[in-house]
Design a protein around this motif. Structure first.
Motif, PDB file in Angstrom:
ATOM      1  N   VAL A  65       0.687  -1.409  -0.001  1.00 34.76           N
ATOM      2  CA  VAL A  65       0.175  -0.156   0.026  1.00 34.76           C
ATOM      3  C   VAL A  65       0.857   1.173  -0.073  1.00 34.76           C
ATOM      4  CG1 VAL A  65      -1.733   1.220   1.418  1.00 34.76           C
ATOM      5  CG2 VAL A  65      -1.961  -1.077   1.374  1.00 34.76           C
ATOM      6  N   ARG A  66       1.954   1.270   0.830  1.00 33.62           N
ATOM      7  CA  ARG A  66       2.735   2.184   0.820  1.00 33.62           C
ATOM      8  C   ARG A  66       3.487   2.681  -0.493  1.00 33.62           C
ATOM      9  NH1 ARG A  66       7.739   2.070   4.905  1.00 33.62           N
ATOM     10  NH2 ARG A  66       8.309   0.594   3.453  1.00 33.62           N
ATOM     11  N   GLY A  67       3.806   1.568  -1.429  1.00 30.72           N
ATOM     12  CA  GLY A  67       4.352   1.892  -2.633  1.00 30.72           C
ATOM     13  C   GLY A  67       3.340   2.476  -3.699  1.00 30.72           C
ATOM     14  N   HIS A  68       1.995   1.991  -3.437  1.00 28.41           N
ATOM     15  CA  HIS A  68       0.846   2.736  -4.368  1.00 28.41           C
ATOM     16  C   HIS A  68       0.657   3.935  -3.997  1.00 28.41           C
ATOM     17  CE1 HIS A  68      -2.914   3.084  -6.356  1.00 28.41           C
ATOM     18  NE2 HIS A  68      -3.381   3.309  -5.133  1.00 28.41           N
ATOM     19  N   ALA A  69       0.655   4.543  -2.557  1.00 23.60           N
ATOM     20  CA  ALA A  69       0.426   5.823  -2.143  1.00 23.60           C
ATOM     21  C   ALA A  69       1.490   6.570  -2.820  1.00 23.60           C
ATOM     22  CB  ALA A  69       0.261   5.572  -0.713  1.00 23.60           C
ATOM     23  N   ARG A  70       2.819   6.364  -2.723  1.00 28.57           N
ATOM     24  CA  ARG A  70       3.978   7.074  -3.111  1.00 28.57           C
ATOM     25  C   ARG A  70       3.863   7.299  -4.561  1.00 28.57           C
ATOM     26  NH1 ARG A  70       9.020   4.457   0.163  1.00 28.57           N
ATOM     27  NH2 ARG A  70       8.497   5.163   2.345  1.00 28.57           N
ATOM     28  N   ALA A  71       3.257   6.078  -5.639  1.00 23.74           N
ATOM     29  CA  ALA A  71       3.115   6.347  -7.018  1.00 23.74           C
ATOM     30  C   ALA A  71       1.905   7.487  -7.075  1.00 23.74           C
ATOM     31  CB  ALA A  71       2.738   4.978  -7.401  1.00 23.74           C
ATOM     32  N   ARG A  72       0.839   7.380  -6.366  1.00 26.95           N
ATOM     33  CA  ARG A  72      -0.192   8.485  -6.472  1.00 26.95           C
ATOM     34  C   ARG A  72       0.089   9.655  -6.352  1.00 26.95           C
ATOM     35  NH1 ARG A  72      -5.639   6.520  -5.338  1.00 26.95           N
ATOM     36  NH2 ARG A  72      -6.087   8.657  -5.184  1.00 26.95           N
ATOM     37  N   LEU A  73       0.913   9.908  -5.164  1.00 28.44           N
ATOM     38  CA  LEU A  73       1.498  11.120  -4.845  1.00 28.44           C
ATOM     39  C   LEU A  73       2.344  11.935  -5.925  1.00 28.44           C
ATOM     40  CD1 LEU A  73       2.462  13.490  -2.920  1.00 28.44           C
ATOM     41  CD2 LEU A  73       4.240  11.859  -1.879  1.00 28.44           C
ATOM     42  N   ALA A  74       3.217  10.908  -6.563  1.00 28.33           N
ATOM     43  CA  ALA A  74       3.853  11.426  -7.666  1.00 28.33           C
ATOM     44  C   ALA A  74       3.214  11.818  -8.790  1.00 28.33           C
ATOM     45  CB  ALA A  74       5.173  10.205  -8.080  1.00 28.33           C
ATOM     46  N   PRO A 140      13.187   1.229  -3.434  1.00 31.37           N
ATOM     47  CA  PRO A 140      13.537   2.243  -4.692  1.00 31.37           C
ATOM     48  C   PRO A 140      13.194   3.625  -4.229  1.00 31.37           C
ATOM     49  CG  PRO A 140      11.205   1.121  -4.989  1.00 31.37           C
ATOM     50  CD  PRO A 140      11.907   0.528  -3.723  1.00 31.37           C
ATOM     51  N   GLU A 141      14.064   4.293  -4.737  1.00 33.02           N
ATOM     52  CA  GLU A 141      14.000   5.980  -4.429  1.00 33.02           C
ATOM     53  C   GLU A 141      12.542   6.569  -4.505  1.00 33.02           C
ATOM     54  OE1 GLU A 141      16.597   9.690  -4.920  1.00 33.02           O
ATOM     55  OE2 GLU A 141      16.294   8.658  -6.814  1.00 33.02           O
ATOM     56  N   ILE A 142      12.012   7.266  -3.608  1.00 30.57           N
ATOM     57  CA  ILE A 142      10.634   7.711  -3.820  1.00 30.57           C
ATOM     58  C   ILE A 142      10.896   8.630  -5.158  1.00 30.57           C
ATOM     59  CG2 ILE A 142       8.886   9.114  -2.893  1.00 30.57           C
ATOM     60  CD1 ILE A 142      10.009   8.038   0.068  1.00 30.57           C
ATOM     61  N   ARG A 143       9.820   8.343  -5.869  1.00 21.65           N
ATOM     62  CA  ARG A 143       9.557   9.146  -7.024  1.00 21.65           C
ATOM     63  C   ARG A 143       9.134  10.754  -6.675  1.00 21.65           C
ATOM     64  NH1 ARG A 143      10.862  10.486 -12.064  1.00 21.65           N
ATOM     65  NH2 ARG A 143       9.525  11.288 -13.262  1.00 21.65           N
ATOM     66  N   ALA A 144       8.451  10.941  -5.908  1.00 24.02           N
ATOM     67  CA  ALA A 144       8.367  12.516  -5.474  1.00 24.02           C
ATOM     68  C   ALA A 144       9.651  13.364  -5.106  1.00 24.02           C
ATOM     69  CB  ALA A 144       7.296  12.529  -4.271  1.00 24.02           C
ATOM     70  N   PHE A 145      10.528  12.494  -4.170  1.00 19.25           N
ATOM     71  CA  PHE A 145      11.791  13.378  -4.245  1.00 19.25           C
ATOM     72  C   PHE A 145      12.594  13.575  -5.609  1.00 19.25           C
ATOM     73  CE2 PHE A 145      16.290  12.507  -2.944  1.00 19.25           C
ATOM     74  CZ  PHE A 145      16.318  13.927  -2.530  1.00 19.25           C
ATOM     75  N   THR A 146      12.664  12.332  -6.498  1.00 19.29           N
ATOM     76  CA  THR A 146      13.166  12.374  -7.665  1.00 19.29           C
ATOM     77  C   THR A 146      12.624  13.579  -8.448  1.00 19.29           C
ATOM     78  OG1 THR A 146      13.513   9.924  -7.499  1.00 19.29           O
ATOM     79  CG2 THR A 146      13.894  11.067  -9.751  1.00 19.29           C
ATOM     80  N   LEU A 147      11.511  13.834  -8.616  1.00 18.79           N
ATOM     81  CA  LEU A 147      10.842  14.898  -9.313  1.00 18.79           C
ATOM     82  C   LEU A 147      11.353  16.279  -8.947  1.00 18.79           C
ATOM     83  CD1 LEU A 147       7.224  13.653  -9.604  1.00 18.79           C
ATOM     84  CD2 LEU A 147       8.691  13.911 -11.426  1.00 18.79           C
ATOM     85  N   LEU A 148      11.258  16.301  -7.687  1.00 18.69           N
ATOM     86  CA  LEU A 148      12.102  17.637  -6.935  1.00 18.69           C
ATOM     87  C   LEU A 148      13.457  17.873  -7.374  1.00 18.69           C
ATOM     88  CD1 LEU A 148      10.386  17.615  -3.208  1.00 18.69           C
ATOM     89  CD2 LEU A 148       9.681  19.228  -5.427  1.00 18.69           C
TER      90      LEU A 148
END
Length: 211
Positions: A65-74, A140-148
């Motif tokens: 679920v955490r992985g899914h939520a992080r993807a939704r955030l990104a 895996p690195e959190i996509r939200a941080f990668t975008l920033l």
């Protein structure tokens, strides 16, 4: 990922995905505390025994679920950035994208507090699992941080403190999100909340520009 409620049938061979959908619904409703394997199984309409064939326990389900939520955030951040008008000046375009990504970050937290908390909740090992401190596979690195970080790199191609700047921007929007969800800022009226968000984003962009 579509929501699933109790009593609905799932396609043959797709029970794992159905359980994930139910668990995401639970997190959306009440955060990571609501994610329980037995409740996910009940919503799908199967026995806990059947659910345990796909997940070792609550910890594994929470990690999913955490992985899914992080993807939704990104995804929310990228949608916000896509709505932002571009600019001929690359630096200005990067500044606008940075502000939009941060705006999307905070907006997701405010609109989906349960999923946002699930995205960053700590998954504690259950009985019988390796104790704290035991080696675990790297995430895996959190996509939200990668975008920033990537947007900040567009502002400064020379290197320097890119990683530190990315962490600083992330800290600002993450801290603001928590203050709006669980801290003293949670009682702000919508207009005042928006003012606080925009002021914070202006500080993030100004700090990136001054590096």
């Amino acid at each position: 990922m579509p929501g699933i409620s109790g009593g609905k049938n799932y396609h043959h061979g797709d029970l794992r995905n159905a359980l994930i959908c139910a668990a995401v619904d639970l997190a959306t409703e009440g955060g990571p505390e609501r994610v329980v394997l037995r409740e996910a199984a009940r919503r799908v309409g199967v026995s806990p025994t059947a659910a345990y064939r796909h997940f070792d326990g609550r910890g594994e389900l929470l990690r999913t679920v955490r992985g899914h939520a992080r993807a939704r955030l990104a995804e929310a951040m990228e949608r916000a950035a896509a709505r932002e008008p571009g600019a001929d000046d690359p630096a200005l375009a990067a500044e606008r994208r940075l502000a939009a990504l941060c705006r999307g970050y905070v907006g997701f937290a405010v609109d989906h507090p349960g999923l946002y908390r699930a995205a960053f909740g700590t998954v504690r090992p259950a009985a019988g699992q390796p104790p704290a401190g035991a080696p675990v596979p790297p995430e895996p690195e959190i996509r939200a941080f990668t975008l920033l970080r990537e947007t900040l790199e567009a502002l400064d191609r020379s290197g320097g403190r890119r990683s530190a700047a990315g962490a600083a921007a992330w800290s600002a929007v993450h801290g603001l999100s928590l203050l709006l969800l669980e801290g003293p800022l949670r009682r702000l009226p919508a207009r005042r909340r928006d003012d606080v968000v925009e002021t914070t984003l202006a500080m993030v962009v100004s700090g990136a520009r001054a590096r």
